[in-house]
Design a protein around this motif. Structure first.
Motif: not given
Length: 448
Positions: A82, A100, A129
């Motif tokens: 991420q 991500t 995310s």
């Protein structure tokens, strides 16, 4: 630098230093409070560098972490990277956002798909995310379900980039922001040494419904906003697209399931463009506004059967066109006024909205899939054909509604993408797309 660790074992890297809080801050809104709460539980989402965001180019990586991909809060063996990156919000201001990256077990870094989720929410905690990081929310169920779409892409060797398209304030329906968040997410993914992606990676854009908003706006804005990304795009595939929001609000007005989109649009426009629309709402409208201010599409669907704009507005604003600021915002997010993409596109749309309780057929607007207007989508596809992009494939599924189209569209979109990555000539339906609606900007009227 020592890497701080989350309790679930995720590694996190970020810039040092923390910006001082601004003096004389404005009162905190409900959504800002929600965003602050979400950030407090996961500080990765907060940019803490000493330099102002404006000093960084869009797509600059501000922080990164590696964690396990979670499904319904349960960690899987799949690893995800991420990235916190710099982007631009709906009002043109520098902003930080998260994306991500998931590597395919058989991928080699040469081809990737930017997948735009249809998580449609007014709550920042519902972004993909956060679901991937292990947070479980009601609105976050959608990003978990979308794993069914992502697995076929990974098994065919595509690395995935999954941006939080709505940004960290959940600016629902703000198409231009969706597009910039998506393009800067690709920039960030190819600038991070951890992802294995780089300047030679080719990208396809994919999204359905809310994800189609991000996909189409990214394709439209790429030549001007991110020509470096546009050069690496092989095409965009989307279905169930929002084109002219003013038409959609008329189409779903009074519907059984989708009428909850009306207050969501009011809240999203208010938030994204800094417009106070509460002053135009009736007492009932204010109640609905407050109920959904941090809600998601799963909260709104079927919750307000028969809801109309007139029920939400004060009598003198029974026509939404009597609110110039609202009309201006609607025109800002009308794809009919956006640039034409320069890469091939596959556009799909359903037209059996009666299956989902939308029976309207307004003059000049027509029917749709329950929430999206088929005539608008046809008009946009024809507009692209007429303005220099003949590589447009269009499919209209007359017997399928909004929820039914993805079952048919997803495998077709994957086949279409495979051909684009293989370098095959893109098909064109430009001579076969039926006529659509006018996508001309809406004009404000005087209140009565």
């Amino acid at each position: 630098m020592q890497r701080p660790r989350r309790e679930d074992g995720a590694r996190c890297e970020r810039g040092q230093g923390r910006a001082a809080p601004a003096a004389g801050a404005a009162p905190v809104t409900a959504v800002e409070a929600a965003a602050a709460t979400a950030t407090a539980t996961d500080p990765f989402y907060s940019y803490s560098g000493g330099a102002p965001l404006s000093s960084f180019a869009p797509g600059t990586v501000l922080a990164s972490r590696t964690l396990q991909y979670h499904l319904l809060g349960i960690p899987s063996p799949v690893r995800a990277i991420q990235l916190l990156y710099r982007t631009t919000d709906a009002q043109g201001r520098p902003a930080a956002n998260v994306t991500t990256v998931v590597r395919s077990p058989s991928g080699d870094g040469t081809k990737a798909v930017s997948y735009q989720s249809f998580y449609d929410s007014l709550d920042p905690a519902d972004g993909p995310s956060r679901a991937i990081a292990g947070d479980v929310t009601f609105g976050g169920l959608i990003p978990n379900v979308e794993a069914l779409v992502l697995v076929p892409l990974l098994t065919q060797g595509y690395d995935l980039v999954i941006p939080d398209t709505e940004g960290q304030r959940a600016d629902f329906a703000a198409g231009p922001e969706y597009g910039r968040n998506t393009l800067d997410s690709i920039r960030a993914a190819t600038r991070s040494a951890e992802t294995g992606l780089g300047s030679a990676t080719a990208f396809g854009l994919v999204g359905y419904s809310g994800g189609a908003i991000a996909t189409n706006w990214a394709a439209a804005l790429a030549p001007g906003y991110a020509p470096d990304v546009n050069r690496r795009l092989v095409g965009f595939a989307q279905g169930g697209l929002l084109v002219d929001p003013a038409h959609n609000l008329t189409y779903v007005d009074g519907s059984l399931a989708w009428s909850g989109v009306i207050p969501m649009a009011v809240i999203g426009v208010s938030r994204s463009y800094g417009i106070d629309l509460k002053q135009y709402l009736s007492g009932y409208g204010l109640e609905v506004y407050e109920e959904l201010e941090q809600g998601s599409i799963v909260d709104a669907l079927g919750r307000y059967p028969g809801l109309t704009w007139k029920k939400m507005a004060k009598p003198e604003y029974a026509d939404p066109h009597s609110i110039p600021a609202f009309v201006e915002a609607m025109n800002t997010i009308n794809l009919g006024s956006a640039p034409t993409p320069t890469v091939p596109g596959y556009v799909a749309q359903g037209d059996a909205g009666v299956l989902e309780g939308t029976f309207a057929d307004p003059p000049g607007i027509g029917t749709g899939d329950g929430v999206m207007v088929a005539g608008d989508v046809r008009a946009l596809a024809r507009q692209y054909c007429a303005t220099g992009n003949p590589a447009v494939k269009y499919s209209q599924f007359d017997l399928l509604s909004h929820a039914g189209v993805p079952v048919v569209w997803a495998p077709l979109a994957l086949d279409w993408l495979n051909d684009r990555f293989a370098g095959r000539t893109a098909p064109s339906d430009c001579n076969r797309i039926p006529a659509g609606n006018s996508l001309a900007p809406e004009k404000p009227t005087s209140s009565s």
